[in-house]
Design an enzyme around this catalytic site. Structure first.
Site, PDB file in Angstrom:
ATOM      1  N   MET A  33       0.819  -1.209   0.000  1.00  0.00           N
ATOM      2  CA  MET A  33       0.000   0.000   0.000  1.00  0.00           C
ATOM      3  C   MET A  33       0.857   1.264   0.000  1.00  0.00           C
ATOM      4  SD  MET A  33      -2.687   0.985   3.042  1.00  0.00           S
ATOM      5  CE  MET A  33      -1.438   1.000   4.322  1.00  0.00           C
ATOM      6  N   SER A 107       3.550  -6.784   2.157  1.00  0.00           N
ATOM      7  CA  SER A 107       2.315  -6.306   2.770  1.00  0.00           C
ATOM      8  C   SER A 107       1.127  -6.779   1.931  1.00  0.00           C
ATOM      9  CB  SER A 107       2.356  -4.786   2.944  1.00  0.00           C
ATOM     10  OG  SER A 107       1.383  -4.367   3.883  1.00  0.00           O
ATOM     11  N   GLN A 108       0.224  -5.877   1.500  1.00  0.00           N
ATOM     12  CA  GLN A 108      -0.960  -6.341   0.790  1.00  0.00           C
ATOM     13  C   GLN A 108      -0.609  -7.072  -0.507  1.00  0.00           C
ATOM     14  OE1 GLN A 108      -3.192  -2.673   0.293  1.00  0.00           O
ATOM     15  NE2 GLN A 108      -2.387  -2.304  -1.757  1.00  0.00           N
ATOM     16  N   ASP A 225       5.186  -5.478  14.805  1.00  0.00           N
ATOM     17  CA  ASP A 225       4.386  -4.778  13.796  1.00  0.00           C
ATOM     18  C   ASP A 225       3.374  -3.841  14.446  1.00  0.00           C
ATOM     19  OD1 ASP A 225       2.735  -4.117  11.503  1.00  0.00           O
ATOM     20  OD2 ASP A 225       3.557  -5.907  10.548  1.00  0.00           O
ATOM     21  N   HIS A 281       6.693  -3.147  10.743  1.00  0.00           N
ATOM     22  CA  HIS A 281       6.198  -3.608   9.443  1.00  0.00           C
ATOM     23  C   HIS A 281       7.181  -3.304   8.314  1.00  0.00           C
ATOM     24  CE1 HIS A 281       3.034  -5.132   6.919  1.00  0.00           C
ATOM     25  NE2 HIS A 281       3.051  -4.053   6.162  1.00  0.00           N
TER      26      HIS A 281
END
Length: 298
Positions: A33, A107-108, A225, A281
């Site tokens: 993202m 991530s995504q 995270d 993260h």
């Protein structure tokens, strides 16, 4: 004759070198993202790092859109199913990938590449490495990357107002993997992306078969995270249904117990790899990447 005898080993050696170069498995990476395919401090850095450590490797860093701005904006606002379809088209027409490829999502991008594995088996994905991917979704949006905080403020308000409305689902990426443990029925019924790839509305045997074809499915969880809520989603765990405090690991979820995606069978076969790394993260060292991740790409 002597010259010919000398030439033969040289030609054989040349063929061996060319063969070994050709045998390097290509790599496809998908950013997270607010990022883009070629940001020099993120995906551009990863691409150069891999190319330096694995000479001759072909690395495709996925770009969704015609330029880097569109690529970044699409990570917030382009329907994920459309993004996955576009990527499947890119992969199918790339001659470098026809023999198969490894995939690494950040991530995504981790769950998006899992959707590619489940929906688009040609060319074949061999290994999937999910670096901080939220495979059971998120129920919280504590922080936002880079300079996108104003967008995230708007997204938080939108998710609070109606994550599962048709308009929000179709035009807001983060809503498509928003998983509200207090509204499981709404999630199962109205999530247009995550509920589909997680087999929440029934069993798609093709999804299951395609995912189980992976050699390894590697999941990296960041142990400190502060961006993903809950962090255990990075290992396919989530909140116990009906509340948002107690979490359970993948092995205690109905998804695993009913083996709707084949994860139980993959786990027993040693195909699932759960890695933990200290840090927030997507914060990791080059040394950790070299020693822990690169072996899955070679």
């Amino acid at each position: 004759m002597a010259a010919l005898r000398t030439a033969v080993p040289v030609l054989a050696l040349l063929g061996l070198c060319l063969g070994s170069a050709a045998a390097v498995t290509p790599l496809v990476i998908w950013h997270g993202m607010g990022d883009s395919c070629c940001n020099p401090v993120s995906m551009g850095y990863i691409q150069k790092l891999v190319e330096k450590k694995i000479p001759g490797i072909y690395v495709l860093s996925l770009k969704i859109g015609s330029n880097l701005i569109q690529d970044m904006e699409n990570s917030f606002f382009m329907n994920v199913n459309d993004q996955v379809s576009e990527v499947c088209g890119q992969l199918a027409t790339d001659p470098h990938l026809k023999g198969g490829y490894n995939a690494m999502g950040f991530s995504q991008g981790g769950q998006f590449l899992r959707a590619v594995a489940q929906r688009c088996p040609s060319p074949p994905m061999l290994n999937l490495i999910s670096v901080g991917g939220q495979h059971q979704g998120v129920y919280g949006f504590p922080r936002c990357p880079g300079e996108s905080s104003h967008i995230c403020d708007w997204i938080r308000k939108t998710l609070d107002l109606g994550a599962y409305t048709k308009a929000v689902q179709e035009h807001l990426v983060q809503a498509e993997y928003w998983h509200d443990p207090l509204k499981e029925e709404d999630y199962r019924k109205n999530s247009i992306f995550l509920a589909d790839i997680n087999q929440e509305r029934g069993i798609n045997e093709t999804y299951k078969k395609n995912l189980m074809a992976l050699k390894k499915f590697v999941m990296v969880k960041f142990l400190n995270d502060t961006m993903v809520d809950p962090p255990i989603s990075e290992w396919f765990g989530f909140y116990k249904s009906g509340q948002a405090k107690e979490t359970i690991p993948l092995q205690e979820t109905s998804l695993y117990k009913e083996d709707r995606l084949g994860l139980q069978e993959m786990d027993k076969a040693g195909k699932l790899v759960f890695l933990g790394v200290k840090g927030d993260h997507l914060h990791f060292s080059e040394e950790w990447f070299d020693s822990t991740i690169l072996p899955f790409l070679q």
